[in-house]
Scaffold this active site. Sequence first.
Site: not given
Ligand code: O2Y
Ligand code: MN
Length: 595
Positions: A70, A211, A213, A220, A240, A262, A264, A267, A287, A379, A410
Amino acid sequence: MEKPVKNEKLKNWIEEVRQLCAPDSVYVCDGSKKEYNTLMAQMVESGAAIKLKKRKNSFLFRSDPSDVARVEDRTYISTPEQAQAGPTNNWVAPDELKATMKDLYKGCMKGRTMYVIPFSMGPIDSPIAKIGIEITDSPYVVCNMHIMTRVGKKVLKKLGKKGEFIPCLHSIGAPLEPGQKDVSWPCAPIEKKYISHFTDENLIWSYGSGYGGNALLGKKCLALRIASAMAKREGWMAEHMLILRLTSPEGKQYHIAAAFPSACGKTNLAMLRPTIEGWKCECVGDDIAWMKIRPDGRLHAINPEAGFFGVAPGTSYDSNPMAMDTIKKNAIFTNCALTDKGDVWWEGMDGKPPRHAIDWKGRDWPNENKEVAAHANARFTVPASQCPVICEDWEKPEGVPIDIFVFGGRRAGLVPLVYEAYNFNHGVFMGASASSETTTANIGAVGNLRRDPFAMQPFCGYNMGDYFRHWLDMGDRLGDKAPRVFYVNWFRKTSDGRWLWPGFGENSRVLKWMCERVDGKAEAVQTPIGLLPKLGSLDLKGLKIDERDIHELLKIDMDAWKAEIPDIEKHFAQFGDRLPDELKKQLKALQERLG
Ligand code: O2Y
Ligand code: MN
């Protein structure tokens, strides 16, 4: 062939985009297995995907090295007034951003197929679900959307002639000239990437990235940024948060929604295997949670997604056996390493690393520079239905009733293993001031403290000050039916850097304490920061842990907490007069309790 689209607004929008983006052809997705298989076969044929010999119906993709995560710097909340987006979002005025992006979109799909993906966030028959339509020129996105959402004819049927949908326009930003050979992961350079949300219009425009998100716009972009703004307007919540069900040995069910930044272990917690006897844990989502107050006065949550888009590195039979079993088949892997046997591999997987593999950049591995084989943000995309501990009610249209909210982050020091809010508003304060230290998996420096309110910093589609107010308003509406609120920190360390808490399945002990608090069975002690477990009230049976470590895990260092106050003040100050007075009061009360 019968034209599948009957909705007038959709027909007009498809035509408008076709004229702007100039694709070679237009294809409306039906969501069938045949469609998925055909697109995958085409991508294998073109070299964009590799079929894995060792995993049934599973494929590996390698992205362009510039397109791996992202892009928060290129993500915009575009509202008429900048104050509507607030200090935590990038902002450009809608007219200006649309003009810039329209220039980019002009002819951007030349040489490619334009796919129209009708999708539902949430089970199609859920009163909480929303319909989106993603238009994209990426077949990789189509296949991922097949897994992550409910796609196709059934959605168009639900939409009908007059139904409402959220338009999500996506292009990888890489038109093909006649005769030009395609690359395996086409995308635009970083300065041309835009992930834009026109929240007042429920509209998403994404350009330049293929890619995660940035491109799977249901996740997202729709389910958090657009949905959070809709939820504020309509009186519900888009968060979230993972959702899990815990069942006691007596058969009592508790539903927990937990927000962590993210990296932490969301999942992992969502698929937790309890180590305490007789307790069962099931996953509803890993998520995102959409929550509405139902006629019973309680908050009910659905998981709007249909799949998991999980981080591969660090996932193993040790850390998350349920995820490992989930990804045995029908999975898409992105930026993992490829073994000589035809399977995927990543750092932190069980067993010895392979002697040789092809890394995520397609090179022999190991290499002289000792680089990682899989990208840190590699991923897996996999159907949630394949998870061995998926909750039987995970697709229940009305959702599951939430008993407990958990926030966390964290923190190597300061924050105890668990504490409970004195009341809902105190819980909102805990969520609003939540913080986490960055890790290698985050972009930026390691070990920096980042305030990440409600784990929504990158995902809140409007002014975060107004978002805090929305949480307080929801609490007022819920009254004594509001979920109880807790804060956890699995990551506390000794001064010489040793983890104090074993984590993983042992976290069930902490969740059990929360459930017993809800039932009035577990004892707590009042402290300035909140209610902490009374010694002996945490079930530690069978756990080999030094009593001194338990003391350390539950210790409150008053001076360190006092030193935290100026940082919370600074964080709150950025919201100016949009910061609710209640949060100022909560901060003052904490300060007073600390003395
Ligand atoms: O980098 C990405 O595009 C994925 S980010 C992501 C993917 C699944 C669940 N959570 C996240 C996040 O950044 O919170
Ligand atoms: Mn997430």
